[in-house]
Design a protein around this motif. Sequence first.
Motif, short mmCIF file in Angstrom:
data_model
loop_
_atom_site.label_atom_id
_atom_site.label_comp_id
_atom_site.label_asym_id
_atom_site.label_seq_id
_atom_site.Cartn_x
_atom_site.Cartn_y
_atom_site.Cartn_z
N SER A 147 0.85 -1.20 -0.05
CA SER A 147 -0.07 -0.04 0.04
C SER A 147 0.89 1.19 -0.06
O SER A 147 1.72 1.57 0.84
CB SER A 147 -1.07 -0.12 1.23
OG SER A 147 -1.62 1.32 1.29
N CYS A 149 1.61 5.31 0.21
CA CYS A 149 0.59 6.24 1.12
C CYS A 149 1.60 7.45 1.33
O CYS A 149 3.02 7.63 0.89
CB CYS A 149 0.11 5.74 2.44
SG CYS A 149 1.26 5.03 3.47
N ASP A 163 -5.78 7.11 0.40
CA ASP A 163 -7.22 7.54 -0.11
C ASP A 163 -8.33 6.98 0.79
O ASP A 163 -9.33 7.47 0.98
CB ASP A 163 -7.31 7.28 -1.66
CG ASP A 163 -6.46 7.99 -2.47
OD1 ASP A 163 -6.19 9.41 -2.14
OD2 ASP A 163 -6.28 7.75 -3.72
N TYR A 164 -7.84 5.80 1.50
CA TYR A 164 -9.16 4.91 2.03
C TYR A 164 -8.95 5.24 3.67
O TYR A 164 -9.74 5.11 4.45
CB TYR A 164 -8.80 3.60 1.75
CG TYR A 164 -9.08 3.61 0.30
CD1 TYR A 164 -10.26 3.74 -0.36
CD2 TYR A 164 -7.95 3.11 -0.61
CE1 TYR A 164 -10.28 3.45 -2.06
CE2 TYR A 164 -7.79 2.91 -1.97
CZ TYR A 164 -9.00 3.36 -2.60
OH TYR A 164 -9.51 3.23 -4.23
N GLU A 165 -7.67 5.04 4.14
CA GLU A 165 -7.30 4.96 5.46
C GLU A 165 -6.06 6.01 6.16
O GLU A 165 -5.55 6.50 5.33
CB GLU A 165 -7.36 3.79 6.26
CG GLU A 165 -6.09 3.09 5.77
CD GLU A 165 -5.94 1.41 6.18
OE1 GLU A 165 -6.45 1.09 7.34
OE2 GLU A 165 -5.51 0.64 5.59
#
Length: 189
Positions: A147, A149, A163-165
């Motif tokens: 992932s 980030c 974008d999600y967490e």
Amino acid sequence: MNCNVCGAEIPAGAAACPVCGAPAPAGGPAPQPGYDAMQGGYADPNQQYGVDPYAQNAAAVNQQKSVNKGLIIGIGVAVAVVVALLVMWMLGVFGGDHDGTYKLSGASAFGMELSGDQLKEYGMDPDKYLIKISGSTATLDMGGTDSKCKVSFSGSKVTFKDDYEEIEGTYKNGEITINYMGVEMKFAK
């Protein structure tokens, strides 16, 4: 004979003043300051020789103002660059001490704390759990799932956000601790 510009004595037959380099007067001695009947008073020697002291002073003042203005602009630009670099460093643009690969070194859950070697005994490979940081970006590899980030550091706090967490943790002595899916995981360089 005297120089028309600086008033220094010019030797006979010299083509220029030995002091200021002005051409020697063509004929006769230079007029000396004194009473000028045409002007109705005493004449300024600088005016007699075609030199305007006020224009010279104004030019010098303007040149000094130009130098001062350039210096102020230069200092302002230098300060702006230093501030911009400091902000970029604080935001992690240049990376620094945090850059590198962190490997799972331990985990704790349900009151149990396990080292990297103990995790191996339970069938979990710490080499497959990695955090790779480069500047303000990070890759979290949690057992085969990558992932990408953004990462930010603020004191001892570290935040990973995509974008999600958002995952928050701590950074202390070269070790990152995060809580991932209910398990506190420790990563070391």
